[in-house]
Design a protein around this motif. Structure first.
Motif, mmCIF file in Angstrom:
data_model
loop_
_atom_site.group_PDB
_atom_site.id
_atom_site.type_symbol
_atom_site.label_atom_id
_atom_site.label_comp_id
_atom_site.label_asym_id
_atom_site.label_seq_id
_atom_site.Cartn_x
_atom_site.Cartn_y
_atom_site.Cartn_z
ATOM 1 N N TYR A 1 14.047 -48.038 34.743
ATOM 2 C CA TYR A 1 14.986 -49.137 34.570
ATOM 3 C C TYR A 1 14.631 -50.302 35.489
ATOM 4 O O TYR A 1 14.029 -50.103 36.544
ATOM 5 C CB TYR A 1 16.413 -48.664 34.843
ATOM 6 C CG TYR A 1 16.908 -47.683 33.818
ATOM 7 C CD1 TYR A 1 17.368 -48.114 32.577
ATOM 8 C CD2 TYR A 1 16.892 -46.312 34.065
ATOM 9 C CE1 TYR A 1 17.799 -47.211 31.618
ATOM 10 C CE2 TYR A 1 17.326 -45.401 33.122
ATOM 11 C CZ TYR A 1 17.776 -45.861 31.900
ATOM 12 O OH TYR A 1 18.190 -44.965 30.941
ATOM 13 N N PRO A 2 14.999 -51.529 35.094
ATOM 14 C CA PRO A 2 14.697 -52.692 35.948
ATOM 15 C C PRO A 2 15.303 -52.541 37.336
ATOM 16 O O PRO A 2 16.404 -51.991 37.490
ATOM 17 C CB PRO A 2 15.341 -53.855 35.190
ATOM 18 C CG PRO A 2 15.431 -53.396 33.770
ATOM 19 C CD PRO A 2 15.674 -51.912 33.838
ATOM 20 N N THR B 1 24.428 -56.632 39.674
ATOM 21 C CA THR B 1 23.662 -55.826 38.733
ATOM 22 C C THR B 1 24.596 -54.739 38.226
ATOM 23 O O THR B 1 25.054 -53.889 38.986
ATOM 24 C CB THR B 1 22.435 -55.192 39.414
ATOM 25 O OG1 THR B 1 21.507 -56.227 39.774
ATOM 26 C CG2 THR B 1 21.737 -54.222 38.477
ATOM 27 N N GLU C 1 23.597 -59.425 35.938
ATOM 28 C CA GLU C 1 22.553 -58.662 35.244
ATOM 29 C C GLU C 1 23.149 -57.403 34.628
ATOM 30 O O GLU C 1 23.882 -56.670 35.294
ATOM 31 C CB GLU C 1 21.468 -58.291 36.263
ATOM 32 C CG GLU C 1 20.317 -57.483 35.744
ATOM 33 C CD GLU C 1 19.298 -57.196 36.844
ATOM 34 O OE1 GLU C 1 18.097 -57.203 36.538
ATOM 35 O OE2 GLU C 1 19.715 -56.973 38.006
ATOM 36 N N ILE D 1 22.326 -53.805 32.754
ATOM 37 C CA ILE D 1 21.420 -52.726 32.366
ATOM 38 C C ILE D 1 22.292 -51.678 31.689
ATOM 39 O O ILE D 1 23.069 -50.985 32.347
ATOM 40 C CB ILE D 1 20.683 -52.127 33.571
ATOM 41 C CG1 ILE D 1 19.933 -53.207 34.348
ATOM 42 C CG2 ILE D 1 19.729 -51.014 33.116
ATOM 43 C CD1 ILE D 1 19.386 -52.727 35.691
ATOM 44 N N ILE E 1 17.853 -49.172 25.671
ATOM 45 C CA ILE E 1 18.422 -50.017 26.713
ATOM 46 C C ILE E 1 18.795 -51.379 26.150
ATOM 47 O O ILE E 1 18.136 -51.902 25.243
ATOM 48 C CB ILE E 1 17.422 -50.203 27.883
ATOM 49 C CG1 ILE E 1 18.035 -51.007 29.029
ATOM 50 C CG2 ILE E 1 16.139 -50.855 27.402
ATOM 51 C CD1 ILE E 1 17.128 -51.109 30.255
ATOM 52 N N TYR F 1 19.346 -55.019 27.910
ATOM 53 C CA TYR F 1 19.159 -55.706 29.191
ATOM 54 C C TYR F 1 19.444 -57.189 29.032
ATOM 55 O O TYR F 1 18.991 -57.818 28.076
ATOM 56 C CB TYR F 1 17.735 -55.520 29.708
ATOM 57 C CG TYR F 1 17.486 -56.221 31.028
ATOM 58 C CD1 TYR F 1 16.795 -57.433 31.072
ATOM 59 C CD2 TYR F 1 17.957 -55.683 32.219
ATOM 60 C CE1 TYR F 1 16.587 -58.077 32.281
ATOM 61 C CE2 TYR F 1 17.749 -56.319 33.421
ATOM 62 C CZ TYR F 1 17.069 -57.514 33.453
ATOM 63 O OH TYR F 1 16.876 -58.149 34.656
ATOM 64 N N ARG F 2 20.226 -57.710 29.965
ATOM 65 C CA ARG F 2 20.531 -59.133 29.960
ATOM 66 C C ARG F 2 20.680 -59.614 31.386
ATOM 67 O O ARG F 2 21.264 -58.930 32.225
ATOM 68 C CB ARG F 2 21.831 -59.402 29.208
ATOM 69 C CG ARG F 2 22.089 -60.877 28.946
ATOM 70 C CD ARG F 2 23.555 -61.208 29.138
ATOM 71 N NE ARG F 2 23.933 -61.084 30.543
ATOM 72 C CZ ARG F 2 25.177 -60.902 30.960
ATOM 73 N NH1 ARG F 2 26.147 -60.749 30.104
ATOM 74 N NH2 ARG F 2 25.445 -60.833 32.258
ATOM 75 N N SER F 3 20.120 -60.790 31.655
ATOM 76 C CA SER F 3 20.228 -61.338 32.997
ATOM 77 C C SER F 3 20.547 -62.816 32.944
ATOM 78 O O SER F 3 19.975 -63.558 32.134
ATOM 79 C CB SER F 3 18.927 -61.113 33.777
ATOM 80 O OG SER F 3 19.031 -61.646 35.078
ATOM 81 N N PHE G 1 14.019 -57.267 27.155
ATOM 82 C CA PHE G 1 13.521 -56.244 28.065
ATOM 83 C C PHE G 1 12.042 -56.083 27.789
ATOM 84 O O PHE G 1 11.647 -55.655 26.722
ATOM 85 C CB PHE G 1 14.261 -54.912 27.850
ATOM 86 C CG PHE G 1 13.818 -53.857 28.816
ATOM 87 C CD1 PHE G 1 13.110 -52.751 28.389
ATOM 88 C CD2 PHE G 1 14.095 -53.973 30.162
ATOM 89 C CE1 PHE G 1 12.711 -51.778 29.271
ATOM 90 C CE2 PHE G 1 13.702 -53.004 31.049
ATOM 91 C CZ PHE G 1 13.024 -51.906 30.611
#
Length: 232
Positions: A15-16, A144, A181, A183, A213, A215-217, A227
């Motif tokens: 994972y990030p 996060t 962020e 996850i 997953i 994922y957004r930031s 991602f």
């Protein structure tokens, strides 16, 4: 920190890494992501709906000492226990419904490993915070957000607060407006967000399970929804 069916201890590296000083896990479980690497050094906030699990976290964060954990008795194969901290070390999600359990070799071994790990790593969590209740109790702050709910359909049905009790559309709407962020973990049946493949896990009898997953930031007021698996 302790054994928990469905935890991310073995795959946390996929994972990030967190880009914010605060990590929030709205479905805490055993918080494997927050414990991975140096993530634990950040401001970690856990939310857990199952009060038996949140009670364990309250004890570990606010009361327990390494020596106290080391001195907890070992489990003898064949004996029975009604302690929830023992019960969840059985390698089955159905353990969440047991009031007592007969100690198997797997449970005894998991407890032995977990007891040693908890005592050696207890210092990492003393600055953490645990909130007992539903995920919606989390304050919407820039962080996060590691969101790992019971997976949709069959894989998430064994927990005390299982997939049957989750409104996934509501959860998706809630998640997408979090600051910072996101996850978000799911299995192959997750269809309520634009999930992307993460990895396949090998199980027993040659079976595999797929992890996906979302994922957004937020960076500089720009929303990214991607991602990059190529970077992993």
């Amino acid at each position: 920190m302790f054994y928990y069916y469905g935890r991310k201890k073995q795959i946390a590296k996929h994972y990030p890494c967190p880009n914010f000083e605060t990590i929030i896990e709205p479905f805490a479980g055993s918080a494997a992501y927050s414990l991975y690497g140096d993530h634990w050094k950040r401001n970690v906030i856990l939310i857990e709906r199952d009060e038996r699990v949140s009670d364990i976290w309250q004890w570990l964060i606010n009361e327990a000492t390494p020596s106290e954990i080391k001195n907890l008795p070992d489990l003898e194969i064949g004996e029975k226990s009604s302690e929830f901290l023992h019960i969840i070390h059985a390698a089955t999600k159905m353990a969440f419904h047991y009031k007592t359990i007969k100690v198997t070799p797997v449970l005894a071994r998991n407890w032995e490993i977990s007891k040693r790990y908890m005592s050696e790593n207890l210092f990492k969590i003393k600055h953490w915070r645990i909130i007992s209740g539903d995920y919606t109790l989390a304050s919407d702050i820039e962080a996060t957000w590691f969101i790992d709910p019971p997976y949709k359909e069959d894989t998430g049905k064994g927990y005390r607060y299982s997939s049957k009790l989750i409104d996934y559309k509501k959860l998706a709407t809630w998640a997408r407006v979090r600051k910072g962020e996101i996850i978000f973990c799911e299995g192959h049946q997750g269809d309520y967000l634009p999930f992307k493949p993460l990895l396949e896990l090998k199980g027993v009898a040659g079976k595999t399970s797929k992890e996906v997953i979302y994922y957004r930031s937020h960076k500089a007021s720009e929303q990214l929804e991607l991602f990059q698996l190529s970077s992993r």
